[in-house]
Each structure stands twice: as C-alpha cells, then as structure tokens.
Design an enzyme around this catalytic site. Structure first.
Site: not given
Length: 529
Positions: A2, A31, A105-106, A266, A373-374
């Site tokens: 987030c 997010g 966040n987490g 990412y 791609d990542d």
C-alpha cells in the site's frame, strides 16, 4: 503493498488535505483498490473521506472541502488475500483511548494469535478481516494500560515497544493521535519502506512528512529526508512551530535488515530512492545482469528487444544496449486501465491485458523478439502478451524476466497468488515456456538480482517468494490461513457473480462472514459547521 502518507504543517491555520490529496497521486501506483484521508482539526476532531476506487474518484472536491486541520494521514490500498471490501478501506479508527487513526503498509503473519488475544484477553471488538484493524487495536490496548487522561512521548514509545514485540510481520505505519501528533514506525526487519522528511518555510518554520517513497517528499519540497530505521519510531507533534520538535527512538532491537526486493523489481517508482538505493539504478543493473546471462545462451537469434510496459522498460532498454541489439517500443499502453497485477481475479486480469496493451505489427512482423518483463507471477499476463506478439507476426518469442522464478507465496503484503497458482510452482524453465507459449524463458539469477539492489549498508533482502525461506521464519500456519481466506473470498465472489443472494454465499462448513460494504467509523463535519 500500500501507499501511506502523513503530514504535519507548522501553520495550524492551514488545512493539510490538499497536500495529502496531491501526495496520494504520487503514490497511486502502490494501490488502486481504495483510498482514504483522515485529518485532525484544531479541537482534536477527526475528519474522514475514504472508499473504494482511485484517489481521483474518492477524493472529490466536495468531500475534500470537509477535511479540516493542519495534520493528517493518507492511505492507498492494495488488497491482500483477494479482499476488496469497502469496510477495510483505511485509515482505520478507534475512539479509545484518546482517538487513534492508522494507515498500515504490509502484512502481519501472526494475525490468528492477535485476534484471539484481542478477543479473549483484551476484550476489543474486531469488525473486519483486516490485520491493520488488529494492529491499531493492539496499539490502542497498550496505550490504554497507562490509564491517564493524557499521554506523553515516553508513554507512546513504550506502547509502541509493547506493540511491536507482540506483532510479527511486515509493517510501515503512520498513526495519528487526536490533538497530539503523528507517529511513524517500521518493522524490525525493515521489510516495508518508510521515509521521514522536513521542509523549511520562508519564515523558518518546518513542516514534516512521512511517506512510503522519496518521490513524494521531493515533489513537495521536503528536500531533507531519511529512511526510518528498522525498529525505529518517530513522533511529530501537532504544534511543531515552536519548541516541540520530532522525536526519534529505537523502540525495538533491529533484526536482520532485509527490505522486500520486490520494491526494486516492481512496485516502487523508478525515481524513488529506498534505503539509500536508487530504484532506477537497480533496474539498470538488472538489465546488465540479464544481458550477461542471455549472451551466454547459445542458439538465441534475437532481432529486437521489446519491453512489457511499464516497469520493465528501464531494464529492457539496458538489456538491449548491453547486447547491442535494437530496442523498440512494441506495445502501446492504454494508460486508463489499471495494473493487471493488482486486479483481484483471473478473469478480470485476462480481459484487461487486451484492453491495456496493443501490439504494433511493424515491430514484430518477421522478427525474433526478446520480450523483457519485471517478473512472471501467475503466467496469465505473460501468456496473453506472448500470444499478442505472435498475432502481430513474430517468428520466435523469447521471454526474459528481471526476477527469478516465483515459486512461493508472498506473505508480507503483495497478493501474488496461492502457491499452486504460480506458474513457477514445481515447474522448470522449459515447462514454464510451454505454459506461456514462449520459445524460451530466461530468468534472472537470484544472486544477480541481489547484487543489483544491494549497497554498502544494505546486503540482504526478503526473497521468500523465490526461496521459500521467509525473513520472519517458518510461517506454515499463516500460509494455510492465507490460502483459506483467498478461497473463501473467491467463493463468495463467484457465487455473487452467478446471481446468488448474499445469504446463499455463506458456506456453513467454514462460517464465512459476509464483508461489510462500509465500516463503523467517523462521519462528522464537526468543528466548522
């Protein structure tokens, strides 16, 4: 994963809401499921605006005009375990003690034990399935033990020590105590990022910000900033214009410093610097390392390198430069479609890829193409992209990933998939290539990826998605619970999509609760009406 943000303005006559909104735009990539702002007015009242959707949709002009006060929090939610209920939009709020609101966040990995503790010992009601609600209630319970009409910084730090000793997992948090100030704290492994910054005004006073990424700080003129250390907390007082200044304290002993490497692969913006490491530079290094590996593979006749937009563009370009092969933009992106990675279910993800990307035949026709791609997660997006390249006329399609094969669940706040749904689960590279339809798949080696991101002070990373070894230890119980929750949420969604009523969605065998669309929270226009 987030986005979180907290700001305290030195001028208590100003409203912080417009700056919180602008900051949300810089963190929207973290997010897109829900957004929320809570501010605190001069009399200690909280003012809230939150709901499902993008920041630009939730924070309308009318709603923003009701948010008063010189300090506040923002949260941008990325759903975990397939959950996207409106009642779980943050910041969360509890009224006792003192009035607390929190953005997290987490992901906490001992949520089962915490829920039992809050129910049987602390006697605090939990109304959602969110671990963030557990976290704010644990913190509130610790503050309540002081049994005082007012707390001081020493009390808050002591409560954080007890809280962070009780909880386990990944967390970077900003909390707000009504009429008191804003608090920031970070888990002892530093898995999730959190930065603190200050901005000097013309009159010499200072504003303060806590944020998930440095790009927000720099954009808002907070030119002096640093990372909050693992296990560290900071308290920013509401009145920060005089003698009261932010106070830092190491509230728990730091453990192995291991940020989630997926931030660099990412999630973070390329113009951010996290824990002293430039995300952009790390992605350039990923391209160099990937090119080095590709150059050693025989029988790869590559005509052109094409990136999968957007995160992989930096690495793909550097791969092409290092291989001395032309780089082309072969996919045009519709920027009004959200990340497919963030979309909660497979059907939405599949249909979204075609809406999101369009392949230009001029760059594919008659060529052997290396797509970069990542990462490759479920393989759903990769399979669609390979098919689009072939439809555009590519002779051969090679697929390179900047990250190693993802073979295990992510337990610290990124909703990748259940382990068995990962395309890398119990498959080698040839089998993965067959699944996504590529002629060959090339993965970055884990050692090389770590080398791309480390610095003189940062040597280790959380890489459990690649190895199955998580930095907080063996988490088998949590993994089982996570897969159960995902299955429950998916079953509810499937039955609703088929037109069943809410009552028929409840599975008596495991007592699934229907998630509320709105939370039990604060709704007032208070002081200024």
């Amino acid at each position: 994963m987030c986005g979180i943000l907290g700001i305290v303005l030195s001028d208590q006559r100003k409203n912080v809401a417009p700056e919180l909104l602008e900051g949300a735009m810089f963190l929207q990539h973290r997010g897109q499921d829900a957004a929320g702002i809570v501010t605190c007015g001069s009399r200690g009242r909280f003012y809230q605006c939150k709901g499902n959707g993008m920041a630009r949709d939730v924070f309308t002009q009318t709603r923003m005009s009701s948010l008063m006060g010189n300090m506040g929090l923002t949260h941008l939610r990325y759903p975990t375990a397939g959950s996207s209920a409106g009642s779980e939009a943050q910041p969360f709020y509890v009224n006792s003690p003192y009035g607390i609101t929190l953005s997290h966040n987490g992901n906490l990995v001992n949520s089962i034990e915490l829920r039992r503790l809050l129910d049987e010992v602390v006697h605090r009601h939990i109304n959602t399935d969110s671990d963030s609600e557990l976290l704010i209630n644990i913190f509130a319970a610790e503050l309540d033990k002081f049994n005082k009409s007012r707390v001081n910084n020493h009390d808050v730090f002591a409560a954080l020590t007890a809280t962070m000793t009780t909880i386990r997992g990944a967390y970077a948090c900003v909390a707000m105590l009504a009429g008191y100030g804003i608090i920031g704290f970070r888990d002892p492994n530093g898995i999730r990022p959190l930065l603190f910054g200050e901005r000097v005004n013309k009159d010499g006073s200072k504003d303060y910000m806590l944020a998930s990424e440095s790009v927000v700080l720099k954009a808002h003129g907070f030119t002096t900033f640093r990372d909050v250390k693992p296990g560290e907390a900071v308290i920013i007082p509401k009145d920060c214009s005089g003698v009261h200044k932010p106070e830092f304290m190491q509230v728990v002993e730091p453990k192995i410093f291991a940020p989630d490497i997926f931030e660099y692969v990412y999630f973070a913006r390329p113009d951010s610097v996290l824990d002293g490491v430039s995300v952009y530079r790390s992605r350039i290094e990923m391209g160099i390392k990937l090119a080095n590996k590709i150059s050693k593979i025989k029988d790869l006749d590559i005509d052109v390198v094409i990136s999968v937009p957007d995160t992989a563009r930096t690495s793909a370009f550097q791969t092409a430069v290092s291989l001395n092969i032309p780089y082309r933009e072969g996919f045009v992106k519709n920027r009004y479609v959200g990340r497919t990675f963030i979309m909660p279910d497979q059907a939405e993800r599949r249909s979204s890829v075609r809406r999101k990307l369009n392949a230009m035949e001029s760059e594919f026709a008659g060529r052997n193409v290396l797509l970069v791609d990542d990462s490759i997660v479920r393989g759903t997006t990769s399979k669609e992209i390979v098919a689009m390249a072939r439809e555009a006329g590519a002779k051969k399609v090679y697929f390179a990933s900047c990250a190693p094969p993802i073979r295990f669940n992510h337990i610290y706040g990124i909703d990748l998939a259940d382990t068995k749904a990962l395309v890398g689960f119990q498959r080698d590279e040839d089998e993965i290539a067959r699944v996504i339809g590529a002629d060959k798949v090339i993965y970055q080696d884990l050692e090389d990826l770590i080398d791309c991101c480390k610095s003189d002070t940062l040597k280790e990373f959380e890489v459990g998605v690649f190895t199955g070894d998580y930095i907080t230890g063996v988490e088998d119980n949590y993994l089982q619970e996570l897969e159960k929750i995902r299955a429950q949420n998916q079953r509810l969604k499937d039955r609703r999509d088929r037109g069943f009523s809410i009552d028929t969605c409840i599975d008596a065998s495991d007592m699934v609760d229907i998630k509320a669309e709105v939370d039990i929270s604060i709704y007032n226009r208070g002081d200024y009406e």
